[in-house]
Scaffold this motif. Structure first.
Motif, PDB file in Angstrom:
ATOM      1  N   SER A 384       0.831  -1.304   0.105  1.00  0.00           N
ATOM      2  CA  SER A 384      -0.050  -0.039  -0.172  1.00  0.00           C
ATOM      3  C   SER A 384       0.724   1.201  -0.039  1.00  0.00           C
ATOM      4  N   ALA A 385       1.976   1.163   0.541  1.00  0.00           N
ATOM      5  CA  ALA A 385       2.763   2.508   0.958  1.00  0.00           C
ATOM      6  C   ALA A 385       3.366   3.025  -0.550  1.00  0.00           C
ATOM      7  N   SER A 386       3.519   2.090  -1.286  1.00  0.00           N
ATOM      8  CA  SER A 386       4.066   2.477  -2.724  1.00  0.00           C
ATOM      9  C   SER A 386       3.207   2.612  -3.831  1.00  0.00           C
ATOM     10  N   THR A 387       1.723   2.309  -3.478  1.00  0.00           N
ATOM     11  CA  THR A 387       0.655   2.216  -4.501  1.00  0.00           C
ATOM     12  C   THR A 387      -0.283   3.156  -3.946  1.00  0.00           C
ATOM     13  N   THR A 388      -1.537   2.267  -3.353  1.00  0.00           N
ATOM     14  CA  THR A 388      -2.828   2.820  -2.891  1.00  0.00           C
ATOM     15  C   THR A 388      -2.543   4.164  -2.291  1.00  0.00           C
ATOM     16  N   HIS A 389      -1.581   4.146  -0.958  1.00  0.00           N
ATOM     17  CA  HIS A 389      -1.433   5.258  -0.179  1.00  0.00           C
ATOM     18  C   HIS A 389      -0.096   5.965  -0.409  1.00  0.00           C
ATOM     19  N   ARG A 390       0.382   6.017  -1.661  1.00  0.00           N
ATOM     20  CA  ARG A 390       1.599   6.619  -2.224  1.00  0.00           C
ATOM     21  C   ARG A 390       1.578   8.052  -1.800  1.00  0.00           C
ATOM     22  N   GLN A 391       0.334   8.626  -1.992  1.00  0.00           N
ATOM     23  CA  GLN A 391       0.155  10.347  -2.072  1.00  0.00           C
ATOM     24  C   GLN A 391       0.251  10.692  -0.610  1.00  0.00           C
ATOM     25  N   LEU A 392       0.206   9.751   0.432  1.00  0.00           N
ATOM     26  CA  LEU A 392       0.162  10.112   1.913  1.00  0.00           C
ATOM     27  C   LEU A 392       1.392  10.502   2.238  1.00  0.00           C
ATOM     28  N   THR A 393       1.640  11.289   3.420  1.00  0.00           N
ATOM     29  CA  THR A 393       2.961  11.587   3.836  1.00  0.00           C
ATOM     30  C   THR A 393       3.294  10.220   4.640  1.00  0.00           C
ATOM     31  N   PRO A 394       4.699  10.033   5.401  1.00  0.00           N
ATOM     32  CA  PRO A 394       5.049   8.861   6.009  1.00  0.00           C
ATOM     33  C   PRO A 394       4.071   8.738   7.313  1.00  0.00           C
ATOM     34  N   GLY A 401      -2.303   2.582   9.107  1.00  0.00           N
ATOM     35  CA  GLY A 401      -1.892   1.366   8.753  1.00  0.00           C
ATOM     36  C   GLY A 401      -1.042   0.580   7.637  1.00  0.00           C
ATOM     37  N   ALA A 402      -0.712   1.592   6.881  1.00  0.00           N
ATOM     38  CA  ALA A 402      -0.071   1.077   5.452  1.00  0.00           C
ATOM     39  C   ALA A 402       1.464   1.588   5.423  1.00  0.00           C
ATOM     40  N   GLY A 403       2.125   1.558   6.687  1.00  0.00           N
ATOM     41  CA  GLY A 403       3.646   1.845   6.829  1.00  0.00           C
ATOM     42  C   GLY A 403       4.476   1.003   5.677  1.00  0.00           C
ATOM     43  N   PRO A 404       5.723   1.509   5.395  1.00  0.00           N
ATOM     44  CA  PRO A 404       6.473   0.954   4.258  1.00  0.00           C
ATOM     45  C   PRO A 404       6.770  -0.794   4.553  1.00  0.00           C
ATOM     46  N   ASP A 405       6.692  -1.254   5.848  1.00  0.00           N
ATOM     47  CA  ASP A 405       7.055  -2.594   6.110  1.00  0.00           C
ATOM     48  C   ASP A 405       5.702  -3.396   6.116  1.00  0.00           C
ATOM     49  N   VAL A 406       4.422  -3.014   5.262  1.00  0.00           N
ATOM     50  CA  VAL A 406       3.499  -3.743   5.504  1.00  0.00           C
ATOM     51  C   VAL A 406       2.856  -4.040   4.033  1.00  0.00           C
ATOM     52  N   VAL A 407       2.339  -5.207   3.893  1.00  0.00           N
ATOM     53  CA  VAL A 407       1.491  -5.607   2.675  1.00  0.00           C
ATOM     54  C   VAL A 407       0.306  -5.859   3.042  1.00  0.00           C
ATOM     55  N   ARG A 408      -0.879  -5.505   2.052  1.00  0.00           N
ATOM     56  CA  ARG A 408      -2.210  -5.628   2.280  1.00  0.00           C
ATOM     57  C   ARG A 408      -2.603  -6.895   1.619  1.00  0.00           C
ATOM     58  N   LEU A 409      -3.477  -7.611   2.454  1.00  0.00           N
ATOM     59  CA  LEU A 409      -4.083  -9.058   1.839  1.00  0.00           C
ATOM     60  C   LEU A 409      -5.516  -8.789   1.887  1.00  0.00           C
ATOM     61  N   SER A 410      -6.237  -9.254   0.584  1.00  0.00           N
ATOM     62  CA  SER A 410      -7.397  -9.294   0.410  1.00  0.00           C
ATOM     63  C   SER A 410      -7.848 -10.577  -0.025  1.00  0.00           C
TER      64      SER A 410
END
Length: 432
Positions: A384-394, A401-410
């Motif tokens: 998420s941090a590099s795609t769906t939430h990329r526009q947000l600040t760190p 809940g989309a920090g750089p060490d996190v992947v999202r699973l659906s």
């Protein structure tokens, strides 16, 4: 009162039948795709009555369409609302929900755990309308209440937050909204009405990206706003679009004229008329097909998610799993109370290898698809941090809940053991 009153239909029956009737012209049992733009009026008097909102009917498919109308009634029924307005996307539904409420200088109080595109829409895009969003922690109702001011026109949250899978205590937020005299808008996309009924908990409006679980197969874009019909739009002067005379309809007052359906009629007669965020008949048809199996799919989604989350939580390569269906989650008790049918099938996984491991895991899956969507029958993965939430600040990424060490699973509805095996081999690649 007669003892012979009809018993209410169950969810499984309503998801198939609500809003639908055999086609009167052909007898077709499935709702047809009315792929047309205009409708013939009986006569001039009939046309004038429709345009004056004196009669309900079909004028032009930007406003109303028979296929879309069935979808609107079905979703409204499943959510326990009085009416609904379908739109071209979930983002369109969010703007349409705010449109009758807001004026330049107004603000909304928003949960800080939201889908990244929603954060961007509320923190950046709505500024162009002269609107403002105040982001707060929905786990702290006192902060939500404190953020509400004289120009606050709504409170907005997600039932199950994307991407972290956090669950919102809707009754507590609804109590704040009631005290402040503003509507509560709940995005119920990740939960669906099968897992969560926000209106029963005090929400005024419910929005969905129907693109996700309601459609279910990643093939039809759409959104919807469901109107509870419970809010008193005339209790104050905060909502003049609904309580005061409307110039475009010769001084008609929507709340006075349409009562509980005021928001629904306003959304169609003004919102769709002027903003044109219409859902296509084809997408409405595909979504209707998807909803017919909603409960069956959600049960499988949730069962798979629980099994995978428990497996991941015990894997030494995983730092943490954010899923309210786990007993270790701080949201577990809340989820059991507010979401009795399950905590959804969307969650995040933090990897001990950090960003690099996340990227390798995403690139290493074979059954999971690397897709910027959720709620598909197929299992999906994204960083998420590099795609769906990329526009947000760190800071915003971490809060969501989309920090750089996190992947999202659906989690989809495949065989759970196959999904575990896929994640296992992907984690092996990620940590090699």
């Amino acid at each position: 009162m007669s003892d012979d009153a009809p018993r209410p239909y169950g969810f499984d029956t309503l998801q198939i039948h609500a809003g639908a009737r055999p086609d009167p012209a052909t007898g077709a049992r499935q709702t047809p795709i009315y792929q047309n733009t205009g409708y013939v009026f009986r006569d001039a008097e009939h046309a004038a009555a429709l345009f004056n909102l004196q009669e309900v009917g079909f004028i032009y498919s930007r406003l109303t369409n028979p296929t879309v109308a069935v979808l609107q009634e079905r979703i409204a029924t499943l959510e326990g609302g009085v009416g609904a307005i379908c739109t071209g996307s979930g983002h369109a539904a969010q703007l349409m929900a705010l449109f009758p409420l807001m004026s330049p200088g107004d603000d909304i109080v928003v949960c800080n755990r939201l889908y990244g595109g929603t954060v961007t829409q509320f923190s950046q895009t709505i500024k162009r309308f002269g609107w403002k969003a105040k982001f707060v922690d929905a786990d702290k109702p006192g902060e939500v209440a404190k953020a509400c001011g004289k120009r606050t026109k709504a409170i907005f949250c997600e039932s199950i937050c994307n991407p972290g899978g956090y669950v919102t205590d809707i009754p507590k937020i609804a109590a704040v909204a009631e005290r402040k005299g503003v509507p509560l808008i709940v995005d119920n996309t990740s939960a669906t009405p099968y897992l969560c009924k926000p209106i029963e908990m005090g929400a005024t409006l419910v929005v969905h990206s129907t693109t996700k679980y309601l459609s279910g197969s990643g093939q039809a874009m759409g959104g919807v706003i469901v109107d509870s019909g419970t809010f008193d739009w005339s209790a104050s002067d905060k909502f003049p679009s609904l309580s005061e005379p409307e110039p475009a309809y010769h001084g008609l007052k929507f709340h006075e004229t349409f009562g509980p359906l005021a928001f629904t009629f306003n959304g169609i007669a003004i919102g769709l008329r002027d903003l044109g965020m219409t859902q296509s008949p084809m997408n409405a048809f595909l979504t209707l097909l998807g909803i017919e199996t909603l409960s069956l799919r959600m049960e499988k989604h949730v069962a798979n998610a629980k099994k995978l989350a428990e497996w991941l939580e015990n894997d030494p390569r995983v730092a943490s799993v954010s899923y309210a269906g786990l007993k270790s989650s701080p949201y577990y008790r809340r989820a059991r109370k507010v979401y009795p049918n399950g905590a959804g099938a969307l969650f995040t996984v933090a990897l001990k290898g950090g960003y690099d491991a996340c990227v390798k895991m995403v690139d290493g899956v074979e059954i999971f698809s690397h897709v910027a969507n959720l709620g598909d029958t197929r299992s999906l993965i994204i960083h998420s941090a590099s795609t769906t939430h990329r526009q947000l600040t760190p800071e915003q990424q971490v809060a969501a809940g989309a920090g750089p060490d996190v992947v999202r699973l659906s989690i989809g509805i495949e065989d759970a053991d196959d999904l575990i095996a896929d994640l296992d081999q992907a984690l092996a690649k990620a940590t090699a």
